[in-house]
Scaffold this motif. Structure first.
Motif, PDB file in Angstrom:
ATOM      1  N   SER A  62     -35.600 -32.288   7.331  1.00 61.12           N
ATOM      2  CA  SER A  62     -34.857 -33.387   7.953  1.00 61.12           C
ATOM      3  C   SER A  62     -35.470 -33.816   9.288  1.00 61.12           C
ATOM      4  O   SER A  62     -35.298 -34.955   9.713  1.00 61.12           O
ATOM      5  CB  SER A  62     -33.393 -33.002   8.144  1.00 61.12           C
ATOM      6  N   GLY A  63     -36.205 -32.946   9.936  1.00 60.23           N
ATOM      7  CA  GLY A  63     -36.813 -33.289  11.221  1.00 60.23           C
ATOM      8  C   GLY A  63     -38.214 -33.851  11.111  1.00 60.23           C
ATOM      9  O   GLY A  63     -38.847 -34.139  12.132  1.00 60.23           O
ATOM     10  N   ALA A  64     -38.716 -34.036   9.900  1.00 61.37           N
ATOM     11  CA  ALA A  64     -40.087 -34.513   9.709  1.00 61.37           C
ATOM     12  C   ALA A  64     -40.196 -36.004   9.993  1.00 61.37           C
ATOM     13  O   ALA A  64     -39.259 -36.765   9.788  1.00 61.37           O
ATOM     14  CB  ALA A  64     -40.535 -34.229   8.277  1.00 61.37           C
ATOM     15  N   ASN A  65     -41.359 -36.409  10.459  1.00 63.26           N
ATOM     16  CA  ASN A  65     -41.661 -37.822  10.693  1.00 63.26           C
ATOM     17  C   ASN A  65     -42.171 -38.399   9.372  1.00 63.26           C
ATOM     18  O   ASN A  65     -43.350 -38.307   9.040  1.00 63.26           O
ATOM     19  CB  ASN A  65     -42.709 -37.961  11.795  1.00 63.26           C
ATOM     20  N   ALA A 105     -47.283 -23.688  -5.194  1.00 61.73           N
ATOM     21  CA  ALA A 105     -47.550 -22.747  -4.097  1.00 61.73           C
ATOM     22  C   ALA A 105     -48.804 -23.141  -3.329  1.00 61.73           C
ATOM     23  O   ALA A 105     -48.819 -23.127  -2.084  1.00 61.73           O
ATOM     24  CB  ALA A 105     -47.687 -21.331  -4.647  1.00 61.73           C
ATOM     25  N   THR A 106     -49.841 -23.519  -4.049  1.00 66.26           N
ATOM     26  CA  THR A 106     -51.097 -23.912  -3.401  1.00 66.26           C
ATOM     27  C   THR A 106     -50.920 -25.185  -2.586  1.00 66.26           C
ATOM     28  O   THR A 106     -51.353 -25.255  -1.429  1.00 66.26           O
ATOM     29  CB  THR A 106     -52.195 -24.125  -4.464  1.00 66.26           C
ATOM     30  N   LEU A 107     -50.276 -26.195  -3.176  1.00 63.34           N
ATOM     31  CA  LEU A 107     -50.105 -27.460  -2.460  1.00 63.34           C
ATOM     32  C   LEU A 107     -49.147 -27.318  -1.284  1.00 63.34           C
ATOM     33  O   LEU A 107     -49.348 -27.953  -0.249  1.00 63.34           O
ATOM     34  CB  LEU A 107     -49.633 -28.570  -3.398  1.00 63.34           C
ATOM     35  N   LYS A 108     -48.138 -26.483  -1.409  1.00 57.50           N
ATOM     36  CA  LYS A 108     -47.212 -26.289  -0.283  1.00 57.50           C
ATOM     37  C   LYS A 108     -47.953 -25.682   0.908  1.00 57.50           C
ATOM     38  O   LYS A 108     -47.764 -26.100   2.048  1.00 57.50           O
ATOM     39  CB  LYS A 108     -46.043 -25.404  -0.698  1.00 57.50           C
ATOM     40  N   ARG A 109     -48.824 -24.721   0.633  1.00 53.08           N
ATOM     41  CA  ARG A 109     -49.614 -24.099   1.702  1.00 53.08           C
ATOM     42  C   ARG A 109     -50.548 -25.125   2.342  1.00 53.08           C
ATOM     43  O   ARG A 109     -50.624 -25.240   3.569  1.00 53.08           O
ATOM     44  CB  ARG A 109     -50.411 -22.916   1.134  1.00 53.08           C
ATOM     45  N   ASP A 110     -51.253 -25.914   1.504  1.00 52.06           N
ATOM     46  CA  ASP A 110     -52.182 -26.911   2.024  1.00 52.06           C
ATOM     47  C   ASP A 110     -51.458 -28.040   2.756  1.00 52.06           C
ATOM     48  O   ASP A 110     -51.913 -28.518   3.798  1.00 52.06           O
ATOM     49  CB  ASP A 110     -53.036 -27.490   0.895  1.00 52.06           C
ATOM     50  N   ALA A 111     -50.312 -28.481   2.217  1.00 52.97           N
ATOM     51  CA  ALA A 111     -49.542 -29.553   2.850  1.00 52.97           C
ATOM     52  C   ALA A 111     -48.993 -29.119   4.201  1.00 52.97           C
ATOM     53  O   ALA A 111     -48.951 -29.907   5.146  1.00 52.97           O
ATOM     54  CB  ALA A 111     -48.413 -30.004   1.937  1.00 52.97           C
ATOM     55  N   ALA A 112     -48.579 -27.851   4.299  1.00 56.38           N
ATOM     56  CA  ALA A 112     -48.092 -27.344   5.583  1.00 56.38           C
ATOM     57  C   ALA A 112     -49.212 -27.329   6.617  1.00 56.38           C
ATOM     58  O   ALA A 112     -48.978 -27.601   7.801  1.00 56.38           O
ATOM     59  CB  ALA A 112     -47.495 -25.956   5.408  1.00 56.38           C
ATOM     60  N   ALA A 115     -49.618 -31.201   7.516  1.00 48.38           N
ATOM     61  CA  ALA A 115     -48.485 -31.831   8.201  1.00 48.38           C
ATOM     62  C   ALA A 115     -48.107 -31.125   9.489  1.00 48.38           C
ATOM     63  O   ALA A 115     -47.574 -31.745  10.402  1.00 48.38           O
ATOM     64  CB  ALA A 115     -47.278 -31.872   7.272  1.00 48.38           C
ATOM     65  N   GLY A 116     -48.330 -29.835   9.552  1.00 49.06           N
ATOM     66  CA  GLY A 116     -47.914 -29.066  10.715  1.00 49.06           C
ATOM     67  C   GLY A 116     -46.733 -28.166  10.352  1.00 49.06           C
ATOM     68  O   GLY A 116     -46.096 -28.345   9.311  1.00 49.06           O
ATOM     69  N   PRO A 117     -46.440 -27.223  11.204  1.00 54.31           N
ATOM     70  CA  PRO A 117     -45.373 -26.263  10.896  1.00 54.31           C
ATOM     71  C   PRO A 117     -43.994 -26.914  10.865  1.00 54.31           C
ATOM     72  O   PRO A 117     -43.691 -27.807  11.651  1.00 54.31           O
ATOM     73  CB  PRO A 117     -45.478 -25.241  12.030  1.00 54.31           C
TER      74      PRO A 117
END
Length: 139
Positions: A62-65, A105-112, A115-117
């Motif tokens: 919810s806090g993401a830009n 799992a792979t894309l979530k790690r790469d997307a984080a 995008a940033g923490p």
């Protein structure tokens, strides 16, 4: 007089979907980034046997830009393509689908990392479409 009334009514009916579409576009402000279809290779015994086109949604916190992260959609897609060619998401039991848990799992790690923490909530594969139906290899 009747003719003018009919023309005015037709014009009003023709214009109403345009205004409705404009209102719908402004109302779509979900906290996600949809990636364009990505063709991922299916490799068996070091041979390319198929491509599966996947549609992926990256759900944001919810806090993401959202606007800034939607601009990074090509970067997310590039990360998915690179990961899929580095280590294909091949399912041994089905050559017309990808290994969804491994992909997410792979894309979530790469997307984080992109995008940033604290920006990425989850990754969901919304649809898979194989390029062709391939037989499952014999055991």
């Amino acid at each position: 007089m009747l003719r003018k009334a009919l023309i005015a009514a037709l014009m009003a009916l023709a214009a109403s979907p345009v205004f409705a579409a404009e209102k719908e576009d402004k109302g779509d402000v979900g906290q996600y980034v949809d990636l364009q279809a990505v063709g991922l290779p299916i490799v068996v015994n070091r041979q390319l046997v198929n491509y599966v086109f996947v549609y992926v949604r990256i759900n944001l916190t919810s806090g993401a830009n959202v606007a800034r992260l939607r601009e990074k959609e090509p970067v997310f897609r590039d990360a998915l393509v690179r990961a899929g060619h580095r280590t294909p998401f091949t399912l041994a039991s089905d050559l017309g689908a990808v290994d969804v848990p491994k992909l997410t799992a792979t894309l979530k790690r790469d997307a984080a990392a992109i995008a940033g923490p604290g920006q990425i909530l989850s990754v969901v594969v919304t649809q898979q479409a194989p390029r062709r139906r391939a037989r499952t290899p014999a055991a």
